[in-house]
Design an enzyme around this catalytic site. Structure first.
Site, short mmCIF file in Angstrom:
data_model
loop_
_atom_site.label_atom_id
_atom_site.label_comp_id
_atom_site.label_asym_id
_atom_site.label_seq_id
_atom_site.Cartn_x
_atom_site.Cartn_y
_atom_site.Cartn_z
N ALA A 96 3.95 1.58 -0.98
CA ALA A 96 4.64 1.71 -2.28
C ALA A 96 3.68 2.24 -3.34
CB ALA A 96 5.20 0.35 -2.71
N TYR A 134 0.83 -1.21 0.00
CA TYR A 134 0.00 0.00 0.00
C TYR A 134 0.87 1.26 0.00
CZ TYR A 134 -3.78 3.15 1.50
OH TYR A 134 -4.70 4.18 1.59
N LYS A 194 1.04 4.13 -2.91
CA LYS A 194 0.67 5.54 -2.67
C LYS A 194 1.87 6.47 -2.89
CE LYS A 194 -3.70 4.92 -1.73
NZ LYS A 194 -4.73 5.40 -2.65
P1 NAD Z 1 -13.43 2.22 0.58
O1 NAD Z 1 -12.97 0.82 0.55
O2 NAD Z 1 -14.51 2.61 1.53
O3 NAD Z 1 -13.85 2.69 -0.89
C1 NAD Z 1 -13.04 2.41 -2.02
C2 NAD Z 1 -13.92 2.34 -3.23
O4 NAD Z 1 -13.11 1.98 -4.36
C3 NAD Z 1 -15.03 1.27 -3.11
O5 NAD Z 1 -16.26 1.81 -3.51
C4 NAD Z 1 -14.55 0.18 -4.04
O6 NAD Z 1 -15.60 -0.60 -4.59
C5 NAD Z 1 -13.80 0.97 -5.10
N1 NAD Z 1 -12.85 0.13 -5.84
C6 NAD Z 1 -11.94 -0.73 -5.31
N2 NAD Z 1 -11.30 -1.38 -6.29
C7 NAD Z 1 -11.81 -0.93 -7.48
C8 NAD Z 1 -11.55 -1.21 -8.84
N3 NAD Z 1 -10.63 -2.12 -9.21
N4 NAD Z 1 -12.24 -0.54 -9.79
C9 NAD Z 1 -13.18 0.36 -9.44
N5 NAD Z 1 -13.47 0.69 -8.16
C10 NAD Z 1 -12.79 0.04 -7.19
O7 NAD Z 1 -12.11 3.10 0.83
P2 NAD Z 1 -11.95 4.61 1.36
O8 NAD Z 1 -11.51 4.53 2.77
O9 NAD Z 1 -13.11 5.44 0.98
O10 NAD Z 1 -10.66 5.04 0.51
C11 NAD Z 1 -10.75 5.81 -0.66
C12 NAD Z 1 -9.34 6.22 -1.07
O11 NAD Z 1 -8.73 6.95 0.00
C13 NAD Z 1 -8.42 5.02 -1.35
O12 NAD Z 1 -7.56 5.33 -2.42
C14 NAD Z 1 -7.64 4.89 -0.06
O13 NAD Z 1 -6.41 4.27 -0.27
C15 NAD Z 1 -7.49 6.35 0.32
N6 NAD Z 1 -7.22 6.56 1.75
C16 NAD Z 1 -8.11 6.16 2.70
C17 NAD Z 1 -7.82 6.38 4.03
C18 NAD Z 1 -8.75 6.00 5.13
O14 NAD Z 1 -8.37 6.13 6.30
N7 NAD Z 1 -9.96 5.57 4.85
C19 NAD Z 1 -6.60 6.98 4.39
C20 NAD Z 1 -5.72 7.35 3.39
C21 NAD Z 1 -6.04 7.14 2.07
#
Ligand code: NAD
Length: 249
Positions: A159, A157, A161
């Site tokens: 790597a 993850y 990001k």
């Molecule tokens: P989440 O799992 O709630 O939502 C992610 C969404 O991406 C889901 O709707 C999923 O179906 C979709 N998805 C996954 N793989 C896919 C694919 N191959 N094609 C199309 N859609 C796909 O996650 P989140 O917490 O809302 O995270 C959203 C973004 O924010 C991500 O990139 C995550 O890495 C980043 N992020 C989240 C956090 C956190 O604490 N939640 C922190 C830092 C970064």
């Protein structure tokens, strides 16, 4: 309410739930039409699209695996066809498959790199000709503070990001001459379904790390994304903005 994105059209990946759904809602509240791309949460994306239409926006849910170049091109073309144009792109879809590096499987490595990094690139690549052709556009990628500082159990993850951050900077240089802004939002620990399954000790640690003493909310990330997509951020490009309550200072 001030509508900074009135008349715009934006594509958001991973928009069915979590941060992506919050971004889609915020963009619609600020006046943007929205194409919502998702795969596993496609039904949720359709429900969010329905909500946005009730706000008076155009909204379409598109099923696509972000890591598939052809699917990305198709989704961008569908968004342009349905919304009539495209002004913004938010590469938000992401997954985790945590394990310490010596137990990390090839499948877990590939899955995370495919969705988080290749998926981000696939949509930027597909949207670039549209934005270059009209000599305007704005891209916001979603990384993570763990791509900046590293995280135990998240070599894949972190790597991916860190890759998104490098990609953002390279694209800012490539697309800047065509009037296209490319920026990155790096959230800290945000309360979503992705983080809901983590052990309580991990959550407590994130609260302790935070200078503000709490976890982040999805709308707090969405507000920054909306700002970066707006004309008010027109002289910002190649920038990484942490939204982490001071978890990583
Ligand atoms: P989440 O799992 O709630 O939502 C992610 C969404 O991406 C889901 O709707 C999923 O179906 C979709 N998805 C996954 N793989 C896919 C694919 N191959 N094609 C199309 N859609 C796909 O996650 P989140 O917490 O809302 O995270 C959203 C973004 O924010 C991500 O990139 C995550 O890495 C980043 N992020 C989240 C956090 C956190 O604490 N939640 C922190 C830092 C970064």
């Amino acid at each position: 309410m001030k509508r900074d994105l009135a008349g715009q059209a934006t594509l958001v990946t991973g928009a069915g739930r979590g941060i992506g759904a919050a971004i889609a809602r915020e963009l619609a509240l600020q006046g943007s039409d929205v194409a919502l791309v998702d795969l596993g949460a496609f039904d949720d994306a359709e429900r969010v699209a329905e909500e946005l239409r009730a706000l008076g926006r155009q909204a379409v849910a598109l099923r696509a695996d972000v890591s598939d170049f052809a699917a990305a091109e198709h989704a961008v073309a569908e968004a342009v066809g349905t919304l009539g144009k495209l002004d913004g792109l938010v590469c938000n879809a992401g997954i985790t498959r945590d394990a310490v590096s010596w137990k990390m499987t090839e499948a877990a490595w590939d899955a995370v790199l495919d969705v988080n990094l290749k998926g981000c690139f696939a949509f930027c690549r597909a949207a670039a000709p549209v934005f270059r052709g009209q000599r305007r556009g704005s891209i916001v990628t979603i990384a993570s503070i763990n791509g900046m500082r590293g995280k135990f159990g998240q070599s894949n993850y972190a790597a991916s990001k860190a890759g998104v951050i490098g990609l953002t900077k390279a694209l800012a240089r490539e697309l800047g001459p065509s009037g296209v802004n490319v920026n990155c939002v790096a959230p800290g620990f945000i309360r979503t379904e992705m983080t809901a399954s983590l052990p309580p000790a991990v959550v407590e640690r994130a609260v302790e790390e935070s200078a503000l003493g709490r976890l982040g909310e999805t709308d707090e990330v969405a507000a920054v994304v909306a700002f970066l997509l707006s004309d008010r951020a027109r002289y910002i490009t190649g920038e990484i903005i942490k939204v982490d309550g001071g978890q990583y200072i």
